[in-house]
Design an enzyme around this catalytic site. Structure first.
Site, PDB file in Angstrom:
ATOM      1  N   GLU A   1     -15.259   0.180 -67.354  1.00  0.00           N
ATOM      2  CA  GLU A   1     -15.992   1.382 -67.775  1.00  0.00           C
ATOM      3  C   GLU A   1     -15.043   2.574 -67.883  1.00  0.00           C
ATOM      4  O   GLU A   1     -15.072   3.328 -68.857  1.00  0.00           O
ATOM      5  CB  GLU A   1     -17.093   1.721 -66.767  1.00  0.00           C
TER       6      GLU A   1
ATOM      7  N   HIS B   1     -23.337   2.103 -69.933  1.00  0.00           N
ATOM      8  CA  HIS B   1     -24.286   1.255 -69.204  1.00  0.00           C
ATOM      9  C   HIS B   1     -23.544   0.022 -68.683  1.00  0.00           C
ATOM     10  O   HIS B   1     -22.772  -0.584 -69.427  1.00  0.00           O
ATOM     11  CB  HIS B   1     -25.427   0.839 -70.141  1.00  0.00           C
TER      12      HIS B   1
ATOM     13  N   SER C   1     -17.245   8.663 -61.080  1.00  0.00           N
ATOM     14  CA  SER C   1     -15.908   8.119 -61.369  1.00  0.00           C
ATOM     15  C   SER C   1     -15.654   7.978 -62.874  1.00  0.00           C
ATOM     16  O   SER C   1     -14.518   8.131 -63.327  1.00  0.00           O
ATOM     17  CB  SER C   1     -15.668   6.803 -60.628  1.00  0.00           C
TER      18      SER C   1
HETATM   19  C1  GAR Z   1     -21.709   3.333 -63.692  1.00  0.00           C
HETATM   20  O1  GAR Z   1     -21.562   1.969 -63.402  1.00  0.00           O
HETATM   21  C2  GAR Z   1     -22.565   3.542 -64.915  1.00  0.00           C
HETATM   22  O2  GAR Z   1     -22.371   2.563 -65.897  1.00  0.00           O
HETATM   23  C3  GAR Z   1     -23.940   3.435 -64.329  1.00  0.00           C
HETATM   24  O3  GAR Z   1     -23.865   4.133 -63.115  1.00  0.00           O
HETATM   25  C4  GAR Z   1     -22.531   4.032 -62.610  1.00  0.00           C
HETATM   26  C5  GAR Z   1     -22.034   5.421 -62.316  1.00  0.00           C
HETATM   27  O4  GAR Z   1     -20.791   5.371 -61.655  1.00  0.00           O
HETATM   28  N1  GAR Z   1     -24.930   3.974 -65.196  1.00  0.00           N
HETATM   29  C6  GAR Z   1     -26.156   3.499 -65.310  1.00  0.00           C
HETATM   30  O5  GAR Z   1     -26.566   2.557 -64.673  1.00  0.00           O
HETATM   31  C7  GAR Z   1     -27.016   4.232 -66.310  1.00  0.00           C
HETATM   32  N2  GAR Z   1     -28.214   3.510 -66.565  1.00  0.00           N
HETATM   33  P1  GAR Z   1     -19.891   6.669 -61.593  1.00  0.00           P
HETATM   34  O6  GAR Z   1     -20.801   7.787 -61.055  1.00  0.00           O
HETATM   35  O7  GAR Z   1     -18.815   6.324 -60.630  1.00  0.00           O
HETATM   36  O8  GAR Z   1     -19.398   6.973 -62.961  1.00  0.00           O
END
Ligand code: GAR
Length: 216
Positions: free
Chosen positions: A179, A114, A18
């Site tokens: 994010e 993060h 996302s």
């Molecule tokens: C997000 O919350 C990102 O910050 C986290 O994984 C999720 C991915 O969501 N990343 C970490 O934890 C990296 N250490 P997404 O696939 O929907 O972007």
């Protein structure tokens, strides 16, 4: 006069993607200084790969389970990025640790998002870590990647209040909204040269908008 070349960005994912979608959407604006030209995943089943393909962006998996060691995976990844003439790498839910030599090759040219206010709560299960610690503010961080996990110089953060009754899922739901707002804003800053790494510290141009980066 020729228009300056946009920063060519590869987004690396492991899951739903996302944040990747937020970057792709932002980059549709003709004035945005970066273009997303490649999406790579270490997991063939990452849902984000289909979402990238739907958006017309080349999206491929490099299945890490088919490599005998970390260095050989990283060298194939590095070759793909260089073949696509990538300027900047954005990690967006990419759940793999790199070798120091891969990171060195992209020093100052690789960002990660993060889900915590670093340097608090590195690693995984950050929302549970925040609740266990009893913090009243939580959020997300975009930082340059260094060999040490979640330890690189911070470009920007967005914060949310922790409410009575929050659980890891409710925190995750509110942090991910921030994010998806923060990452495109930070990529624009870095791609336009208004935020950069200098002697291991992030230098941000005075013209950069504070308000876009920190919110409550
Ligand atoms: C997000 O919350 C990102 O910050 C986290 O994984 C999720 C991915 O969501 N990343 C970490 O934890 C990296 N250490 P997404 O696939 O929907 O972007």
């Amino acid at each position: 006069m020729a228009t300056p070349r946009k920063t060519r960005v590869a987004v690396l994912i492991s899951g739903r993607g996302s944040n990747m979608v937020a970057l792709i959407e932002a980059a549709k604006d003709p004035t945005y200084p970066a273009e997303i030209v490649l999406v790579l995943s270490n997991r063939p089943d990452a849902a984000g790969l289909a979402r990238a393909a739907e958006a017309g962006i080349p999206a491929r998996a490099i299945d890490h389970t088919t490599f005998t060691d970390r260095a050989s995976f990283d060298s194939v990844l590095d070759a793909e990025l260089r073949a696509a003439d990538i300027d900047l790498v954005c990690l967006a839910g990419f759940m793999r640790i790199f070798t120091p030599s891969f990171v060195a090759g992209w020093a100052g040219r690789m960002l990660n998002i993060h889900p915590s206010l670093l340097p608090l709560f590195k690693g995984t299960r950050t929302h549970k870590q925040a609740l266990d610690a009893g913090v009243r503010l939580h959020g997300c961080t975009v930082h340059f990647v260094v060999p040490e996990l979640d330890a690189g110089p911070i470009v920007a953060q967005a914060a949310i209040p922790v409410r009575q009754g929050d659980d890891p899922d409710s925190l995750a739901d509110r942090v991910i909204v921030q994010e998806r707002r923060l990452y495109p804003a930070v990529l624009a800053l870095v791609a336009s040269g208004r935020a950069r790494l200098e002697d291991g510290r992030v230098v941000i141009a005075e013209s950069a908008p504070d308000g876009a980066l920190l919110s409550l």
